[in-house]
Design an enzyme around this catalytic site. Structure first.
Site, PDB file in Angstrom:
ATOM      1  N   ASP A  67      27.340  38.473  40.247  1.00 43.83           N
ATOM      2  CA  ASP A  67      28.460  38.920  39.409  1.00 43.83           C
ATOM      3  C   ASP A  67      27.993  39.556  38.111  1.00 43.83           C
ATOM      4  OD1 ASP A  67      27.530  36.556  38.296  1.00 43.83           O
ATOM      5  OD2 ASP A  67      29.297  35.400  38.819  1.00 43.83           O
ATOM      6  N   ASN A 136      35.037  24.115  37.187  1.00 43.39           N
ATOM      7  CA  ASN A 136      36.247  24.176  38.011  1.00 43.39           C
ATOM      8  C   ASN A 136      35.917  24.487  39.471  1.00 43.39           C
ATOM      9  OD1 ASN A 136      35.493  26.845  37.897  1.00 43.39           O
ATOM     10  ND2 ASN A 136      37.393  27.605  37.001  1.00 43.39           N
ATOM     11  N   HIS A 138      34.140  26.880  40.671  1.00 40.67           N
ATOM     12  CA  HIS A 138      33.987  28.270  41.101  1.00 40.67           C
ATOM     13  C   HIS A 138      32.555  28.512  41.584  1.00 40.67           C
ATOM     14  CE1 HIS A 138      32.937  29.915  36.761  1.00 40.67           C
ATOM     15  NE2 HIS A 138      31.865  29.442  37.356  1.00 40.67           N
ATOM     16  N   GLU A 143      37.295  32.181  41.070  1.00 40.35           N
ATOM     17  CA  GLU A 143      38.009  31.105  40.404  1.00 40.35           C
ATOM     18  C   GLU A 143      38.990  30.421  41.367  1.00 40.35           C
ATOM     19  OE1 GLU A 143      36.638  30.455  37.740  1.00 40.35           O
ATOM     20  OE2 GLU A 143      37.040  31.808  36.083  1.00 40.35           O
TER      21      GLU A 143
HETATM   22  P1  PGA Z   1      26.242  27.283  34.295  1.00 41.05           P
HETATM   23  O1  PGA Z   1      27.304  28.094  35.107  1.00 41.05           O
HETATM   24  O2  PGA Z   1      24.993  27.292  35.109  1.00 41.05           O
HETATM   25  O3  PGA Z   1      26.071  28.039  33.004  1.00 41.05           O
HETATM   26  O4  PGA Z   1      26.789  25.912  34.107  1.00 41.05           O
HETATM   27  C1  PGA Z   1      27.428  27.862  36.470  1.00 41.05           C
HETATM   28  C2  PGA Z   1      28.572  28.662  37.031  1.00 41.05           C
HETATM   29  O5  PGA Z   1      29.547  28.887  36.300  1.00 41.05           O
HETATM   30  O6  PGA Z   1      28.496  29.052  38.196  1.00 41.05           O
END
Ligand code: PGA
Length: 249
Positions: A67, A136, A138, A143
């Protein structure tokens, strides 16, 4: 789903790095799907170390990132383009032309997104996809939603994700509200997946992914249907799951 639990973040990173390195050794022209965020920083550090010790070679590796933010210049300190170059690409011999990161600033983003999926398919498909997981649940920037997204597309980030990402920006208003993300369908086509998670704030999402019902409100829950997923957690992220489900490593 195979689940490994490690004592701490460093060990989690090491176990995941060993897995990615094994993939590179077994198939030097692997197509890797790569993730950004705080979680994979240790994994990338260890891959750079292995490269410096000549244990792995990125010469024939092709990468596709999950992404990118929309409306953030590519060179911005917070773009995932910058993240990937600073954490991995600038330190190994991957060829620039073999690096694919979705672009967040193109005119016709819908047709660009379609081409991104087509390019993954025509390269032979992702051999190993690295994933993190959001608080959450995702994966990529997919999302919680009413349906699982099939293809790479533009997504609206939820307030929760915007808040979680605000730690990297001067203030919350600067956090992009949209991103382009590989779809859940794109991710599920990967031959193998390794998902890493660290810290207690991920424990609920990890439990829902493993033990909950398959539900687009918990995007990572779809991984229960993938036949080759390795989940590598630290103890804090594994706090809510039954010890019988994992191997301590
Ligand atoms: P993070 O993000 O590694 O910064 O916790 C993970 C994600 O949102 O997939």
């Amino acid at each position: 789903m195979k689940i490994y639990v490690c004592e701490n973040y460093d060990r989690m990173s090491e176990v995941a790095a060993n897995y990615v390195a094994a993939q590179i050794t077994l198939k030097p022209n692997s197509i890797l799907g790569l993730a950004t965020g705080s979680t994979p920083e240790g994994l990338y550090r260890q891959l750079v170390e292995k490269y410096n010790k000549k244990e792995i070679d990125f010469n024939d590796i092709i990468s596709f990132n999950l992404d990118e933010y929309l409306d953030l210049p590519k060179e911005d300190v917070n773009s995932y383009y910058t993240f990937m170059h600073e954490n991995l690409f600038n330190h190994v011999n991957i060829k620039e032309e073999n690096i694919n990161i979705p672009e967040g600033n193109v005119d016709d983003i819908e047709s660009y997104a379609m081409k991104y999926d087509n390019k993954i398919d025509s390269s032979g498909g992702i051999d190993l996809q690295v994933l993190g997981i959001g608080n959450n649940a995702h994966i990529g920037f997919n999302e919680p939603s009413d349906t699982f997204s099939r293809y790479t597309e533009v997504v609206n980030l939820t307030p929760e994700t915007i808040e979680a990402n605000a730690r990297f920006f001067d203030n919350e208003d600067d956090v992009p509200k949209k991103a382009i993300s590989m779809g859940i369908g794109t991710i599920m086509k990967s031959k193998k997946i390794v998902l890493i998670a660290s810290g207690e704030e991920k424990a609920q999402a990890v439990n829902d992914m493993i033990n909950g019902r398959i539900d687009p409100k918990v995007p990572a829950s779809i991984l229960q249907l993938h036949e080759d997923v390795l989940v590598v957690l630290d103890e804090a992220a594994a706090k809510k799951i039954d010890k019988k489900l994992y191997k301590k490593i």
